[in-house]
Write an enzyme that holds these catalytic residues in place. Structure first.
Site, PDB file in Angstrom:
ATOM      1  N   TRP A  87     -38.277  13.513  47.459  1.00 43.53           N
ATOM      2  CA  TRP A  87     -39.546  13.087  48.072  1.00 43.53           C
ATOM      3  C   TRP A  87     -40.305  14.205  48.751  1.00 43.53           C
ATOM      4  CZ3 TRP A  87     -38.685  14.424  53.033  1.00 43.53           C
ATOM      5  CH2 TRP A  87     -37.394  14.293  53.539  1.00 43.53           C
ATOM      6  N   ASN A  88     -39.681  15.372  48.926  1.00 44.01           N
ATOM      7  CA  ASN A  88     -40.367  16.325  49.820  1.00 44.01           C
ATOM      8  C   ASN A  88     -41.537  17.065  49.182  1.00 44.01           C
ATOM      9  OD1 ASN A  88     -38.391  17.781  48.402  1.00 44.01           O
ATOM     10  ND2 ASN A  88     -38.371  19.389  49.944  1.00 44.01           N
ATOM     11  N   LYS A 101     -38.369  10.638  36.654  1.00 48.04           N
ATOM     12  CA  LYS A 101     -38.190   9.630  37.720  1.00 48.04           C
ATOM     13  C   LYS A 101     -38.397  10.288  39.078  1.00 48.04           C
ATOM     14  CE  LYS A 101     -35.147   8.148  40.577  1.00 48.04           C
ATOM     15  NZ  LYS A 101     -35.905   7.584  41.700  1.00 48.04           N
ATOM     16  N   GLY A 140     -32.506  17.498  44.389  1.00 49.79           N
ATOM     17  CA  GLY A 140     -32.187  16.504  45.409  1.00 49.79           C
ATOM     18  C   GLY A 140     -30.985  16.961  46.211  1.00 49.79           C
ATOM     19  N   GLY A 141     -30.338  16.021  46.865  1.00 55.40           N
ATOM     20  CA  GLY A 141     -29.203  16.358  47.718  1.00 55.40           C
ATOM     21  C   GLY A 141     -27.964  16.731  46.906  1.00 55.40           C
ATOM     22  N   GLU A 152     -30.923  21.589  41.405  1.00 58.07           N
ATOM     23  CA  GLU A 152     -31.489  22.290  42.569  1.00 58.07           C
ATOM     24  C   GLU A 152     -31.151  21.429  43.774  1.00 58.07           C
ATOM     25  OE1 GLU A 152     -32.757  25.148  42.533  1.00 58.07           O
ATOM     26  OE2 GLU A 152     -33.450  25.519  40.499  1.00 58.07           O
ATOM     27  N   LEU A 153     -30.242  21.911  44.618  1.00 60.47           N
ATOM     28  CA  LEU A 153     -29.657  21.030  45.632  1.00 60.47           C
ATOM     29  C   LEU A 153     -29.964  21.486  47.064  1.00 60.47           C
ATOM     30  CD1 LEU A 153     -26.294  20.526  43.712  1.00 60.47           C
ATOM     31  CD2 LEU A 153     -28.403  19.205  43.523  1.00 60.47           C
ATOM     32  N   CYS A 164     -35.892  22.308  51.171  1.00 55.75           N
ATOM     33  CA  CYS A 164     -34.524  22.699  50.817  1.00 55.75           C
ATOM     34  C   CYS A 164     -34.206  24.088  51.348  1.00 55.75           C
ATOM     35  CB  CYS A 164     -34.358  22.655  49.310  1.00 55.75           C
ATOM     36  SG  CYS A 164     -35.604  23.607  48.450  1.00 55.75           S
TER      37      CYS A 164
HETATM   38  P1  NAD Z   1     -31.706  12.496  47.043  1.00 55.21           P
HETATM   39  O1  NAD Z   1     -30.565  13.231  46.440  1.00 55.21           O
HETATM   40  O2  NAD Z   1     -31.421  11.326  47.897  1.00 55.21           O
HETATM   41  O3  NAD Z   1     -32.680  11.952  45.891  1.00 55.21           O
HETATM   42  C1  NAD Z   1     -33.221  12.794  44.914  1.00 55.21           C
HETATM   43  C2  NAD Z   1     -33.574  11.984  43.693  1.00 55.21           C
HETATM   44  O4  NAD Z   1     -32.363  11.475  43.129  1.00 55.21           O
HETATM   45  C3  NAD Z   1     -34.452  10.773  43.980  1.00 55.21           C
HETATM   46  O5  NAD Z   1     -35.354  10.579  42.926  1.00 55.21           O
HETATM   47  C4  NAD Z   1     -33.443   9.637  44.025  1.00 55.21           C
HETATM   48  O6  NAD Z   1     -34.007   8.375  43.706  1.00 55.21           O
HETATM   49  C5  NAD Z   1     -32.482  10.077  42.954  1.00 55.21           C
HETATM   50  N1  NAD Z   1     -31.139   9.484  43.066  1.00 55.21           N
HETATM   51  C6  NAD Z   1     -30.540   8.971  44.161  1.00 55.21           C
HETATM   52  N2  NAD Z   1     -29.302   8.504  43.835  1.00 55.21           N
HETATM   53  C7  NAD Z   1     -29.131   8.763  42.528  1.00 55.21           C
HETATM   54  C8  NAD Z   1     -28.057   8.531  41.619  1.00 55.21           C
HETATM   55  N3  NAD Z   1     -26.926   7.935  41.997  1.00 55.21           N
HETATM   56  N4  NAD Z   1     -28.209   8.950  40.340  1.00 55.21           N
HETATM   57  C9  NAD Z   1     -29.340   9.565  39.953  1.00 55.21           C
HETATM   58  N5  NAD Z   1     -30.394   9.783  40.755  1.00 55.21           N
HETATM   59  C10 NAD Z   1     -30.282   9.385  42.038  1.00 55.21           C
HETATM   60  O7  NAD Z   1     -32.591  13.580  47.791  1.00 55.21           O
HETATM   61  P2  NAD Z   1     -33.882  13.336  48.694  1.00 55.21           P
HETATM   62  O8  NAD Z   1     -33.453  12.748  49.992  1.00 55.21           O
HETATM   63  O9  NAD Z   1     -34.929  12.657  47.903  1.00 55.21           O
HETATM   64  O10 NAD Z   1     -34.370  14.856  48.918  1.00 55.21           O
HETATM   65  C11 NAD Z   1     -33.817  15.689  49.862  1.00 55.21           C
HETATM   66  C12 NAD Z   1     -32.761  16.593  49.250  1.00 55.21           C
HETATM   67  O11 NAD Z   1     -33.323  17.327  48.178  1.00 55.21           O
HETATM   68  C13 NAD Z   1     -32.265  17.622  50.243  1.00 55.21           C
HETATM   69  O12 NAD Z   1     -30.864  17.740  50.133  1.00 55.21           O
HETATM   70  C14 NAD Z   1     -32.946  18.908  49.790  1.00 55.21           C
HETATM   71  O13 NAD Z   1     -32.279  20.086  50.143  1.00 55.21           O
HETATM   72  C15 NAD Z   1     -32.980  18.713  48.315  1.00 55.21           C
HETATM   73  N6  NAD Z   1     -34.011  19.568  47.715  1.00 55.21           N
HETATM   74  C16 NAD Z   1     -33.596  20.656  46.999  1.00 55.21           C
HETATM   75  C17 NAD Z   1     -34.557  21.524  46.478  1.00 55.21           C
HETATM   76  C18 NAD Z   1     -34.156  22.745  45.682  1.00 55.21           C
HETATM   77  O14 NAD Z   1     -35.008  23.274  44.963  1.00 55.21           O
HETATM   78  N7  NAD Z   1     -32.922  23.207  45.765  1.00 55.21           N
HETATM   79  C19 NAD Z   1     -35.909  21.260  46.684  1.00 55.21           C
HETATM   80  C20 NAD Z   1     -36.274  20.138  47.422  1.00 55.21           C
HETATM   81  C21 NAD Z   1     -35.309  19.288  47.931  1.00 55.21           C
END
Ligand code: NAD
Length: 499
Positions: free
Chosen positions: A157-158, A181, A234-235, A256-257, A290
């Site tokens: 979401w960020n 997605k 994501g995370g 990318e985590l 991130c």
């Molecule tokens: P999140 O992991 O909760 O969600 C990310 C995406 O994954 C969303 O679209 C979510 O709906 C989806 N998702 C959730 N559960 C899932 C599953 N079981 N299977 C498949 N998809 C699933 O992360 P967030 O809270 O949206 O974003 C914050 C995180 O993203 C932080 O940890 C941040 O560091 C990371 N991030 C990393 C980068 C990078 O480039 N390394 C950039 C931005 C954000």
């Protein structure tokens, strides 16, 4: 899309059509600055995911997409870049309304997104195979670089559109099709983007946007047998699940985590620049990046002076409506995120940390409806505390003094993450020495938070797998075929290996 009492009801984008979700249910999207419901996002289910993959695969195999030349793909991507540039203000407003980040930050993002499409448009017709110099002269052996198929893209979401772009621009340039997605909290901009994409002239099914929850749509997308690759941001915990899903059908991944990036200030640094860099690293975007420089290591001889400067600056940061030009920090993006920030500050206090600045929500009535949290600086922390080891994803900075280069490298690397690292020093030799030993995918020297389409970005250790942006990124969305051509009339022994 319908607009009902100011609440927009979106449709998904599948096979070149805007459609309602299979079971007609929606997720509410709330503006984190005001607490107001402003959009209804389709809650996709398995049927929608299957439909999207079928459309994407059909397009991938069609003459309309496979038949066009890389140069034509490049032209379409350039047209898309222009269309995004034309709609930058509109897209930025959508992003701010959805995730609460400053309008000026989101506008800057929308204005640089076209650069990624242009960069990869330029690369589309520069991908070459090679001729292999085999020992046997009568064999002509060459390689072809081909697209993978359907790419599943999952974004957080960020920075929804920027992070989607980092995946989609190289994937499309390479000739793949996409199922995207976005996060359930911030899907509107991706659906607005779909409208722009739809008018550019790509064949139906090149891009499909399926919205919904991570544990349903995200899960289904990452384990869909038609996904040739999963490109995820994501995370770290979610990334692990996604990687396991992708492994079930042997799809490759780019992940990318999360991060817990160190920002390291030496006594000889330009302290004005370092102060601005540290503030940018942790308080820009309310720390919801991130690459947040959430651990500040400052050389002991200047620690008191530098920390006092930072504290004064942090107290002056203007919280408020992210749409206003003089606001410096907006709200957290979701109630869950705000709760996480509060919990981590409590954990830090219980572990012995001292709150130097912030550490609470503002009580100002104007901010009462938003998810605001003060910029927070914690001292009396050590690197093994949870606040220094776990990602908060909020405006919380932990400060640790250090005495030597060796000591700070050890502490900086003592984390499961390895996304970014900042070094502030005027000692040229030291800066390059440090850049080599820091375990991070990106090292910034006397700058922070910089990125570009032609510079690779990604994480070491648990911050990810693979790189986005840069020359290599296009090859990550391709596979290599080796073609052997016998040029002689020689009939060879069928029972011995051919070389
Ligand atoms: P999140 O992991 O909760 O969600 C990310 C995406 O994954 C969303 O679209 C979510 O709906 C989806 N998702 C959730 N559960 C899932 C599953 N079981 N299977 C498949 N998809 C699933 O992360 P967030 O809270 O949206 O974003 C914050 C995180 O993203 C932080 O940890 C941040 O560091 C990371 N991030 C990393 C980068 C990078 O480039 N390394 C950039 C931005 C954000």
């Amino acid at each position: 899309m319908e607009n009902n009492n100011g609440v927009k009801r979106y449709q998904m984008y599948i096979g070149g059509q805007f459609i309602d979700p299979h079971d007609d249910s929606y997720i509410e999207s709330v503006n984190p600055a005001s607490g107001e419901l402003w959009a209804l996002i389709p809650k996709g289910e398995k049927e929608d995911v299957d439909r999207a993959f079928q459309a994407a695969r059909q397009c991938f195999e069609s003459d309309e997409w496979r038949g066009i030349s890389p140069t034509q793909r490049g032209k379409l991507l350039r047209k898309l870049a222009q269309a995004i540039a034309d709609q930058a203000e509109h897209l930025a407003r959508m992003e701010t309304q959805d995730n609460g980040k400053l309008y000026r930050e989101m506008l800057a993002q929308m204005k640089i997104i076209p650069a990624w499409y242009e960069y990869f448009a330029g690369l589309a017709d520069k991908v070459e195979g090679s001729v292999i110099p085999l020992d046997r002269q009568s064999v002509f052996n060459y390689t072809l670089r081909e697209p993978l198929g359907v790419i599943a893209c999952i974004t957080p979401w960020n920075s929804p559109l920027l992070l989607a772009t980092w995946k989609m621009a190289p994937a499309l340039a390479a000739g793949n099709t996409i199922v995207l997605k976005p996060s359930e909290f911030t899907s509107a901009s991706s659906l607005e983007f779909a409208k722009i994409f739809d008018e550019v002239g790509f064949p139906p099914g090149t891009l499909n946007v399926v919205t919904g929850y991570g544990h349903t749509v995200g899960d289904l997308i990452s384990k869909h047998p038609m996904a040739s690759k999963v490109a995820f941001t994501g995370g770290t915990e979610t990334g692990r699940k996604v990687a396991m899903n992708a492994a079930s059908h042997l799809a490759s991944v780019t992940l990318e985590l999360g991060g817990k990036s160190p920002n390291i200030v030496f006594a000889d640094a330009d302290l004005d620049a370092a102060e601005a860099g540290v503030i940018a690293g942790i308080f820009a975007a309310s720390g919801q990046t991130c690459i947040a420089g959430s651990r500040l290591f400052v050389e002991s001889s200047i620690a008191d002076r530098f920390i006092t400067r930072l504290a004064n600056r942090a107290k002056e940061i203007r919280l408020g409506d992210p749409m206003q030009p003089d606001t410096q920090m907006g709200p957290a993006a979701t109630p869950g995120q705000l709760k996480k920030i509060e919990e981590y500050v409590d954990i830090a206090k219980n572990e012995g940390a001292r709150v130097l600045v912030g550490g609470e929500r503002p009580s100002h009535p104007e901010l009462a409806n938003g998810l605001y949290y003060y910029p927070t600086i914690l001292t009396d922390v050590n690197n093994s505390m949870r606040i220094c080891q776990e990602e908060v994803f909020g405006p919380v900075l932990s400060v640790i003094p250090f005495d030597s280069e060796e000591e700070v490298v050890k502490m900086a690397n003592d984390t499961e993450f390895g996304l970014g690292a900042g070094i502030w020093t005027n000692d040229l030799k030291r800066s390059h020495r440090m850049a080599r030993v820091l375990e991070a995918g990106t090292v910034w020297i006397n700058t922070y938070r910089a990125s570009a389409p032609n510079s690779p970005f990604g994480g070491y250790k648990n911050s990810g797998i693979g790189r986005e942006s840069g020359l290599e990124a296009i090859y990550d969305f391709m596979q290599t075929k080796s073609v052997w051509v016998e040029l002689s009339d020689e009939i060879r022994d069928p029972f011995s290996i051919r070389t």
